[in-house]
Design an enzyme around this catalytic site. Structure first.
Site, short mmCIF file in Angstrom:
data_model
loop_
_atom_site.label_atom_id
_atom_site.label_comp_id
_atom_site.label_asym_id
_atom_site.label_seq_id
_atom_site.Cartn_x
_atom_site.Cartn_y
_atom_site.Cartn_z
N LYS A 50 0.84 -1.22 0.00
CA LYS A 50 0.00 0.00 0.00
C LYS A 50 0.87 1.26 0.00
O LYS A 50 0.67 2.15 -0.82
CB LYS A 50 -0.93 0.02 1.23
CG LYS A 50 -1.86 -1.19 1.34
CD LYS A 50 -2.80 -1.09 2.52
CE LYS A 50 -2.13 -1.13 3.87
NZ LYS A 50 -1.56 -2.43 4.27
N ARG B 234 -9.60 0.65 8.54
CA ARG B 234 -9.16 -0.70 8.92
C ARG B 234 -10.20 -1.43 9.73
O ARG B 234 -9.98 -2.59 10.13
CB ARG B 234 -7.87 -0.60 9.73
CG ARG B 234 -6.60 -0.91 8.93
CD ARG B 234 -5.42 -0.66 9.82
NE ARG B 234 -4.23 -1.39 9.46
CZ ARG B 234 -3.24 -0.88 8.72
NH1 ARG B 234 -3.32 0.31 8.20
NH2 ARG B 234 -2.15 -1.60 8.49
N ARG C 167 11.87 -5.88 5.17
CA ARG C 167 11.79 -4.45 5.47
C ARG C 167 12.30 -4.19 6.89
O ARG C 167 12.98 -3.20 7.13
CB ARG C 167 10.34 -3.96 5.34
CG ARG C 167 10.20 -2.47 5.62
CD ARG C 167 8.82 -1.93 5.28
NE ARG C 167 7.80 -2.44 6.19
CZ ARG C 167 6.50 -2.17 6.08
NH1 ARG C 167 6.06 -1.44 5.07
NH2 ARG C 167 5.63 -2.65 6.93
N ARG D 284 11.58 -0.46 11.94
CA ARG D 284 10.20 -0.57 12.44
C ARG D 284 10.09 -1.78 13.36
O ARG D 284 10.27 -2.92 12.93
CB ARG D 284 9.22 -0.69 11.27
CG ARG D 284 8.77 0.66 10.76
CD ARG D 284 7.81 0.52 9.61
NE ARG D 284 6.57 -0.19 9.94
CZ ARG D 284 5.53 -0.24 9.15
NH1 ARG D 284 5.56 0.39 7.98
NH2 ARG D 284 4.46 -0.90 9.50
N ARG E 108 -0.54 -9.41 13.39
CA ARG E 108 -1.11 -8.37 12.52
C ARG E 108 -2.01 -9.00 11.44
O ARG E 108 -3.04 -8.44 11.08
CB ARG E 108 0.01 -7.54 11.88
CG ARG E 108 0.68 -6.62 12.90
CD ARG E 108 2.02 -6.11 12.42
NE ARG E 108 1.94 -5.24 11.27
CZ ARG E 108 2.99 -4.88 10.52
NH1 ARG E 108 4.19 -5.32 10.82
NH2 ARG E 108 2.83 -4.08 9.50
P1 B4P Z 1 4.56 -1.48 2.04
O1 B4P Z 1 4.10 -0.83 0.81
O2 B4P Z 1 5.43 -0.64 2.91
O3 B4P Z 1 3.44 -2.10 2.96
P2 B4P Z 1 2.09 -1.56 3.59
O4 B4P Z 1 1.03 -2.38 2.95
O5 B4P Z 1 1.98 -0.07 3.47
O6 B4P Z 1 2.35 -1.92 5.13
P3 B4P Z 1 1.65 -1.86 6.56
O7 B4P Z 1 0.25 -2.38 6.52
O8 B4P Z 1 2.61 -2.56 7.45
O9 B4P Z 1 1.66 -0.39 7.07
P4 B4P Z 1 0.81 0.66 7.88
O10 B4P Z 1 1.78 1.75 8.02
O11 B4P Z 1 -0.48 0.94 7.18
O12 B4P Z 1 5.34 -2.79 1.60
C1 B4P Z 1 5.97 -3.66 2.51
C2 B4P Z 1 7.32 -4.14 1.96
O13 B4P Z 1 7.12 -4.86 0.76
C3 B4P Z 1 8.27 -3.00 1.63
O14 B4P Z 1 9.54 -3.33 2.10
C4 B4P Z 1 8.26 -2.94 0.10
O15 B4P Z 1 9.51 -2.53 -0.43
C5 B4P Z 1 7.95 -4.37 -0.29
N1 B4P Z 1 7.18 -4.46 -1.52
C6 B4P Z 1 6.13 -3.64 -1.89
N2 B4P Z 1 5.64 -4.03 -3.11
C7 B4P Z 1 6.38 -5.13 -3.49
C8 B4P Z 1 6.36 -5.99 -4.64
N3 B4P Z 1 5.48 -5.81 -5.65
N4 B4P Z 1 7.23 -7.02 -4.68
C9 B4P Z 1 8.13 -7.22 -3.67
N5 B4P Z 1 8.22 -6.43 -2.57
C10 B4P Z 1 7.35 -5.40 -2.47
O16 B4P Z 1 0.42 0.08 9.34
C11 B4P Z 1 1.30 -0.11 10.44
C12 B4P Z 1 0.55 -0.21 11.79
O17 B4P Z 1 -0.06 1.07 12.12
C13 B4P Z 1 -0.63 -1.19 11.88
O18 B4P Z 1 -0.23 -2.53 12.18
C14 B4P Z 1 -1.50 -0.57 13.04
O19 B4P Z 1 -1.02 -0.93 14.31
C15 B4P Z 1 -1.31 0.92 12.84
N6 B4P Z 1 -2.40 1.53 12.04
C16 B4P Z 1 -2.24 2.10 10.80
N7 B4P Z 1 -3.44 2.53 10.32
C17 B4P Z 1 -4.38 2.23 11.27
C18 B4P Z 1 -5.79 2.40 11.35
N8 B4P Z 1 -6.49 2.97 10.34
N9 B4P Z 1 -6.44 1.97 12.45
C19 B4P Z 1 -5.77 1.41 13.48
N10 B4P Z 1 -4.42 1.20 13.47
C20 B4P Z 1 -3.71 1.60 12.38
#
Ligand code: B4P
Length: 200
Positions: A14, A89, A128, A134, A146
């Site tokens: 994302k 979420r 990551r 993190r 998670r």
């Molecule tokens: P990202 O792109 O960084 O992953 P994400 O889906 O954004 O991650 P996440 O769900 O952990 O984050 P959030 O900050 O929302 O990709 C992950 C990795 O994969 C990276 O290293 C990237 O390089 C690699 N990658 C990406 N695409 C790829 C591909 N095509 N092929 C190979 N590798 C690839 O959430 C973090 C925490 O914040 C949650 O657990 C929760 O505690 C809290 N939180 C956030 N929003 C909330 C909400 N609305 N309500 C309650 N808690 C919340």
């Protein structure tokens, strides 16, 4: 206004895809994860409370994240559109978002859901965690927690938007550029459709 949700399990890409989408379409990027990490970095009371929760792989309370989104929407009243990343979420967050947007006489156009297998997600997050600092990405037990929270509390959000025909599923494995092509194609179709309706 064009408002999209980028949806998917932790590590589905994302954050990665959001940066490219806002670069192409000029939307305001609203990532609740980034907003929370900023609070942690600034050592605010909210950040300290959030860190405790995030380190356990749990969700921060709905009223905290909804409050953050509300003030960001207010700050960007003239935006062309918003890309919500990692929000909503829970069903309660989705209902709150719908209300906030309807007060602004707008709504969500599509929820774009990235599908990725759990084994691939674990691999990505542990990788990551090696460089990001993190704390929620370094322990496989926390990562699995998670996923469980995602299945129980977040997955139903996709069905909530599916009822209104707003769900689009996209394969989230493959190259970052190929996935971006699929996402940007879907967004462009929405924009073109709206423009042809407005022109009639
Ligand atoms: P990202 O792109 O960084 O992953 P994400 O889906 O954004 O991650 P996440 O769900 O952990 O984050 P959030 O900050 O929302 O990709 C992950 C990795 O994969 C990276 O290293 C990237 O390089 C690699 N990658 C990406 N695409 C790829 C591909 N095509 N092929 C190979 N590798 C690839 O959430 C973090 C925490 O914040 C949650 O657990 C929760 O505690 C809290 N939180 C956030 N929003 C909330 C909400 N609305 N309500 C309650 N808690 C919340």
């Amino acid at each position: 206004m064009f408002n999209f949700i980028l949806f998917g399990p932790p590590g589905s890409g994302k954050g990665t895809q959001s940066e490219k989408i806002v670069g192409r379409f000029g939307f305001i990027h609203l990532s609740t994860g980034n907003l929370l990490r900023q609070e942690i970095q600034d050592r605010t009371p909210l950040g300290m409370e959030a860190k405790n929760i995030m380190d356990k792989g749990q969700l921060v309370p709905d009223e905290v994240v909804v409050g953050m989104i509300d003030s960001c929407l207010e700050k960007h009243r003239d935006a062309k559109g918003f890309l919500f990343d990692g929000f909503p979420r829970t069903i309660a967050q989705a209902e709150a978002l719908d209300k906030l947007l309807s007060l602004k006489k707008t709504s969500i156009r599509k929820l774009l859901a990235l599908d990725v297998t759990e084994d691939e997600l674990v691999k990505r997050l542990l990788k990551r965690g090696e460089t990001s600092g993190r704390s929620d990405d370094t322990d496989e037990v926390v990562i699995r927690k998670r996923f469980n929270v995602y299945k129980a509390e977040t997955e139903p959000v996709a069905a909530y938007y599916e009822r209104d025909g707003k769900l689009e599923r996209i394969a989230g494995e493959g190259s970052v550029d190929d996935i971006f092509k699929k996402l940007s194609g879907l967004i462009q179709t929405e924009i073109d459709t709206q423009q042809s309706v407005s022109a009639q």
